[in-house]
Enzyme design. Sequence first.
Site, PDB file in Angstrom:
ATOM      1  N   HIS A  69      30.219  -9.361  95.913  1.00  0.00           N
ATOM      2  CA  HIS A  69      30.241  -8.910  94.755  1.00  0.00           C
ATOM      3  C   HIS A  69      29.048  -7.510  95.007  1.00  0.00           C
ATOM      4  CE1 HIS A  69      29.024 -11.165  91.290  1.00  0.00           C
ATOM      5  NE2 HIS A  69      28.254 -10.160  90.673  1.00  0.00           N
ATOM      6  N   LYS A  74      30.293   0.343  87.204  1.00  0.00           N
ATOM      7  CA  LYS A  74      28.903   0.950  87.109  1.00  0.00           C
ATOM      8  C   LYS A  74      27.861   1.258  87.772  1.00  0.00           C
ATOM      9  CE  LYS A  74      27.748  -3.491  84.237  1.00  0.00           C
ATOM     10  NZ  LYS A  74      29.417  -4.877  85.071  1.00  0.00           N
ATOM     11  N   GLU A 225      23.315 -17.533  85.051  1.00  0.00           N
ATOM     12  CA  GLU A 225      22.755 -15.823  85.320  1.00  0.00           C
ATOM     13  C   GLU A 225      21.235 -16.469  84.614  1.00  0.00           C
ATOM     14  OE1 GLU A 225      23.263 -11.186  86.378  1.00  0.00           O
ATOM     15  OE2 GLU A 225      24.577 -11.882  85.639  1.00  0.00           O
TER      16      GLU A 225
END
Length: 444
Positions: A69, A74, A225
């Site tokens: 992950h 980014k 999350e």
Amino acid sequence: MPAHLQQVRLPRWLLPSDWPQIQGHPAPAQLGLSQGRITALTPAAQAQPAHSGWNLHGALALPGFVDAHVHLDKTFTLPRIPHVEPGLLGAIEAMMTDRAGWTAEDVRQRAERALHWAWEAGSTRLRTHVDWWEPDRVPVAWPVLRELAQAWRGRVRLERVSLMRLAFYEDAAQADRLARTVAASGPDALLGGFVHTAHWNETGLRHLLRAAQRHDLDVDLHVDEELEPSAHGLATLARLTREIGFTGRVVCGHVCALAAQDEATALRTLDAVARAPITLVSLPATNLLLQDAVTGRTPRQRGLTLVKEARERGIPRLLASDNVQDPFCRLGSYDPVEALAIGALVGQLPDPFDTWSEALCRADWLERAPAAVQAPSLIGAPADLVLFADADMHGFPSRAARRVVLRDGRLAHGQPPAGWLPSAAHAAHAAHAAPAPASSFVLS
């Protein structure tokens, strides 16, 4: 390429159950290597003497890592972002501003730097999520990362996940079109989404799973999350996979809300997950920085999901890097061992090397086949190994920075210590056997 690795210390989870012990710990092994594969695994004390290869003198070794992950679109943007408000929403806002200036070349340069770092750390497989903000436009990073996946094939397997809002899937026809677009975009593509109480949409989640099933896609989601006790994305997902009869693998990252729920609710959800084709991925660094984050206030909650309870239920669980040097996480280096180091402290994980290093290496837990408790056999596997020159089993993952990376049995990164090499052993033997020169004697 060494023909043998002698006196190598492998983790308990990777060895047969009847492997001999020394003072309660697995005995060192000898590995045979040939044509890029591991061809033999034998307790070192029972192995035939080998005069070629390396003698690791008990140094630790792990299979190549899977960083399950990450966010290559980014990554490394932090230096150009002047200010980031604390918390997940602040990071998203900062990222949205920076995203307006992204170009294909910008993404390529940053992502390729990340791939080089991952290669040096010992990773053989990365799964990157790619922000997909408009349902009718493929993001600039998506084809760039496909090109990089092709360029790095044979070194690092790079998978791409379309990270979309659940609202994009609310319309069944649009969900099907999005899944078709992802499936047609090349190999190692997965359908993804963001599952959160602020954007809850059970219809969208159901359509996402059905569309993935129709187009033969696995699914990878950001789930719960947050530290909202009412979050029920993971529980709903476990139920939907059974209702639909989903045949792929579903990977759920974060699932922080489990740590904020009452014990009975959280454990009931994990019981349901254990009956579903679901793998959990914990991201310790990012969750520590973003969860319970308020300016000027020390956080009270950790944000780490219930990894011990998941393990007790046989649920596949991995640790991964997540964001690296961007508004979501200013730290990181694409070294999964760092994720284990943080997780071991935050989660008070016992025996990081013999037990929890599994969470860095089990690429099979990303596959469709039913998740096995026992790791696949080393014999016949690619000789992709990470050898730790300084670490020991008691302090691991401390002193894990200096490492030697083998790919297909060949040296890919780092330098083996001189004491590992056959020439050093021969020299030591010769020095021991040869008579000392006369000048070395002292007469009394």
